[in-house]
Each structure stands twice: as structure tokens, then as C-alpha cells.
Design a protein around this motif. Structure first.
Motif, PDB file in Angstrom:
ATOM      1  N   PHE A 374       0.836  -1.203   0.000  1.00 49.99           N
ATOM      2  CA  PHE A 374       0.000   0.000   0.000  1.00 49.99           C
ATOM      3  C   PHE A 374       0.874   1.258   0.000  1.00 49.99           C
ATOM      4  O   PHE A 374       0.663   2.175  -0.803  1.00 49.99           O
ATOM      5  N   LEU A 375       1.856   1.310   0.884  1.00 49.05           N
ATOM      6  CA  LEU A 375       2.702   2.500   1.016  1.00 49.05           C
ATOM      7  C   LEU A 375       3.522   2.738  -0.245  1.00 49.05           C
ATOM      8  O   LEU A 375       3.666   3.887  -0.691  1.00 49.05           O
ATOM      9  N   THR A 376       4.043   1.665  -0.829  1.00 49.01           N
ATOM     10  CA  THR A 376       4.835   1.816  -2.057  1.00 49.01           C
ATOM     11  C   THR A 376       3.997   2.425  -3.169  1.00 49.01           C
ATOM     12  O   THR A 376       4.429   3.372  -3.848  1.00 49.01           O
ATOM     13  N   ARG A 377       2.785   1.901  -3.339  1.00 51.80           N
ATOM     14  CA  ARG A 377       1.914   2.398  -4.413  1.00 51.80           C
ATOM     15  C   ARG A 377       1.487   3.842  -4.148  1.00 51.80           C
ATOM     16  O   ARG A 377       1.479   4.680  -5.059  1.00 51.80           O
ATOM     17  N   MET A 378       1.104   4.129  -2.915  1.00 46.01           N
ATOM     18  CA  MET A 378       0.624   5.472  -2.584  1.00 46.01           C
ATOM     19  C   MET A 378       1.735   6.512  -2.743  1.00 46.01           C
ATOM     20  O   MET A 378       1.509   7.604  -3.278  1.00 46.01           O
ATOM     21  N   LYS A 379       2.920   6.182  -2.291  1.00 46.16           N
ATOM     22  CA  LYS A 379       4.023   7.159  -2.362  1.00 46.16           C
ATOM     23  C   LYS A 379       4.478   7.380  -3.800  1.00 46.16           C
ATOM     24  O   LYS A 379       4.841   8.503  -4.171  1.00 46.16           O
ATOM     25  N   GLN A 380       4.450   6.335  -4.607  1.00 41.74           N
ATOM     26  CA  GLN A 380       4.806   6.504  -6.015  1.00 41.74           C
ATOM     27  C   GLN A 380       3.866   7.497  -6.684  1.00 41.74           C
ATOM     28  O   GLN A 380       4.299   8.407  -7.402  1.00 41.74           O
TER      29      GLN A 380
END
Length: 403
Positions: A374-380
Motif C-alpha cells: 500500500f505504502l509503495t503504491r501510494m508514495k509513487q
């Protein structure tokens, strides 16, 4: 005949066309309908009748009649396990007039009454719960993420961007729809954004010209960014027209989640439709919101707003995919935060309370996650759009580990 409790009417009466030109038994089915070689059907090369009467669909009908729970229907089984009315159950309720007429013993029926039409992926928004499959804008952005890819035309996003134009590349498909219309009772238009797909209005005009419109119900799922005032006279010719607005949150959180939308403009368009509803009795409206990690902590704000709008119906849709957005994949601390809050709110009516309880049970039934995907996708996406999940959704962002 005695029907199994688990039977679903949709394989007998419906086909869904996907935004990329394939087909499924319904919008929640995990699998696309496959031909005898195990290849997804291509709507630019085949007819809806061939898909509807395929061996894949014959096998699906037989499985249901035997009382089996087909794996492709996993999302319905998951929702029913926590007491929620799934699409399978809602279809029986919403299409009750048709349910009694289904030819259950026939593996190759002639009852294609319900068309769920996703006519490509043309869309003006890049909603966080969406992707290249259903949004041309998302496809363009996902291609841009891949800075080091030499040949971007070989990427999946590029493939879906091009496949999403299939309705404009297939005159035979529209001719096929015209042949089917005399038997059609119910059409859903979703997206992409259906009110940006001009060809579907031509199909509706054809139904009017042929004297068929009065027997057809229409359902729309729209993102609310488009005005439909110019189509009001066309809608008058149909039996019923239900307009479902996809609004998952309010104000700045809404604009973050449905990137490209303007909160005030969407409210204006909802009010505009409700004004039309006053003078046109065949129009009804629905709030259709999708429960996901971003908005689940803020459902009280969304429902307080909904109470001011007076929709005819409110539909609680639980997101299953993309999986990183599913509420069953909240972190353990986010689960506790959400459940504690939702459990202690005094909801304005029993329907809300019941639906929220089902969501809580659905969350509890999930495995939870470490939140890394979740964090990887959101931050990208935040980095690309110059946004911050933490700024707009502080409580849930912190609980998910967003720094």
C-alpha cells in the motif's frame, strides 16, 4: 425445479463487456470468459451470443445448478460469509421480475436480458482505486512511471490503453447490440466514464427509434464530473433510469481519491440530476461508494453528507481489488483504529448500522498486512502528482505507516 440456495441468475441472463474488450459473467467474476482453447473472447472478433452460449458459460450454469460455488464468484462468497448481500443476492432482488422467468434447466438459454456494458476505458479521472484497465488517464500515467523502459509500447499499461479503444474499432459490435435490443430488459453503463462515450447515446437513440426504449431500464455508474442536461429528453423515453454517483469521500479527501474531480462541481451535477428527478418520475439516483483503505475511517463524514443529498438508494460496495486497497489488508494498528471508531458511532439509521457492522466483520475476517505494498503504491503516485496522503487522510495514513 428445486433450486440450490447458492444459485445465481446472472449466468442465464447476462454478460458483462470489460473495458478492454473481453467478457465476464458479471462485473465481480474473477475470470474472463474463455473459448475452447482457453483464450479470453475478443469482442472485436466475436458476438455476445457466441460468448453467452459458450462452453464456459454452459459449465458455469451446470455448476450453479449442482449447488457448487464456482471459484470465479469468490467475491460474492466472501461478502455473504459476513452477512452482506452480495451481487448474486442483490440481482435476485433488483431483477425479481426476471428471476421467476429464468429457464434454469436450459444450459443454452435464449434469455440475454441484461447487458453490463463497459464500453472502453475512456475516463477523465485517475481514481486511486482504479488503474489502466478502466481509465485511459491512469494508463498514460502508469506508462510515465516507467522512465527506464526503452519500449513503453510493450508495457501492460500501453496494451490496455490501446485495447480500451475497442468499441470504436468494432462496427460489428454495435450492430450486434442493435440485433439484441428487442430482448433486452436492463442495461448497465459503467466505465471508464460512460457519459464520455458518445456511441452509447447513439445506441439509446436507436432503441427509441425502434420503439424499444419503453421496455428497457438503464443504470449508470458515473463519476459525477459530466452534466447530462442535454440528454434529459432521451431519458424520458426509457422505462426507468437509475443514475449512480461514485463518490467515496468528501471535500479534499474526495479530490485526492478521485484525482481530477472537483468536489463543488460534482455536487452541482448531483443537484442538477435531482432537479431533473422532480419533473421526471422515471429517474432515480443512487450513491454508490466503494469501501477501501482510504475512506473506511471516514465513512461517518461521507454518510453525513449523503443524508443532505437525499439519494433514492445508497449502495455500500466493498472493494476486493486492487488487493493493496482492500480493507482486509489494513495493518493491525489501522484495523484497530477503524473498528474502534466505526463500532462507537451512533448511525443515523438502522440500514447504515447494519451495513457498517458487515464492513467491520469483513475487516475482522481479513489477514491484515504490513502495509508495505500500500505504502509503495501510494508514495509513487504521491510523488508523481505532488500530493500527500498524510496531508488529506492523516489518521488512516499514520495507522498504515505513512511517514
Amino acid at each position: 425445479m428445486m433450486l440450490p440456495k447458492t444459485i445465481c441468475m446472472l449466468p442465464w441472463i447476462s454478460v458483462e463487456t470489460s473495458p478492454t474488450g473481453t467478457a465476464r459473467p458479471c462485473c465481480l467474476a474473477k475470470e474472463e470468459i474463455l473459448d475452447d482453447q482457453g483464450v479470453p473472447y475478443d469482442l472485436t472478433k466475436t458476438t455476445l451470443e457466441e460468448i453467452y452460449k459458450s462452453n464456459y458459460m454452459i459449465k458455469l450454469r451446470q455448476d450453479f445448478r449442482l449447488g457448487n460455488k464456482p471459484a470465479t464468484c469468490k467475491q460474492c462468497w466472501e461478502e455473504e460469509s459476513v452477512g452482506k448481500d452480495s451481487k448474486r443476492i442483490n440481482s435476485k432482488i433488483r431483477l425479481k421480475e426476471l428471476y421467476e422467468l429464468v429457464d434454469w434447466q436450459n444450459d443454452t438459454p435464449n434469455q440475454l436480458w441484461f447487458l453490463d456494458l463497459k464500453l472502453g476505458n475512456i475516463c477523465n479521472l485517475k481514481c486511486r482505486i482504479c488503474g489502466s484497465w478502466s481509465s485511459s488517464k491512469w494508463a498514460e500515467e502508469e506508462i510515465n512511471y516507467l522512465e527506464n523502459i526503452v519500449d513503453k509500447k510493450k508495457t501492460l499499461a500501453y496494451k490496455w490503453l490501446k485495447q480500451g479503444a475497442w468499441p470504436r474499432n468494432s462496427e460489428n459490435f454495435w450492430k450486434n447490440l442493435e440485433r439484441l435490443l428487442p430482448d433486452v430488459k436492463y442495461i448497465e453503463f459503467t466505465g471508464g466514464e460512460p457519459w464520455l462515450i458518445e456511441e452509447h447515446f447513439q445506441l439509446l437513440e436507436f432503441a427509441v427509434d425502434q420503439g424499444l426504449s419503453s421496455q428497457i431500464d438503464i443504470h449508470y455508474n458515473t463519476n459525477g464530473t459530466q452534466s447530462v442536461k442535454q440528454h434529459v429528453n432521451l431519458f424520458k423515453k426509457f422505462n426507468r433510469v437509475e443514475i449512480a454517483f461514485s463518490v467515496d469521500n468528501v471535500d479534499k479527501k474526495f479530490e485526492y481519491e478521485r484525482y481530477g474531480a472537483n468536489w463543488n462541481q460534482v455536487n452541482q451535477h448531483i443537484d442538477e440530476v435531482h432537479e431533473l428527478r422532480r419533473n421526471q418520475s422515471n429517474i432515480t439516483t443512487q450513491l454508490c461508494f466503494t469501501v477501501n483503505i482510504q475512506n473506511v475511517y471516514y465513512l461517518d463524514e461521507l454518510l453525513n453528507w449523503a443524508d443532505t443529498k437525499h439519494f433514492d438508494n445508497i449502495y455500500f460496495n466493498i472493494l476486493h481489488g486492487p488487493e493493496f486497497m482492500c480493507v482486509q489488508n489494513l495493518t493491525h494498528s489501522a484495523k484497530k483504529l477503524v473498528i474502534d471508531k466505526l463500532s462507537n458511532i451512533k448511525w443515523s439509521n438502522n440500514f447504515y448500522a447494519d451495513q457498517i457492522n458487515q464492513i467491520i466483520n469483513f475487516i475482522k475476517n481479513g489477514p491484515a498486512s504490513d502495509g508495505k505494498d500500500f505504502l509503495t503504491r501510494m508514495k509513487q503516485t504521491d510523488n508523481y502528482r505532488n500530493q500527500s496522503f498524510l496531508n488529506t487522510h492523516y489518521d488512516i495514513a499514520k495507522a498504515m505507516g505513512y511517514e
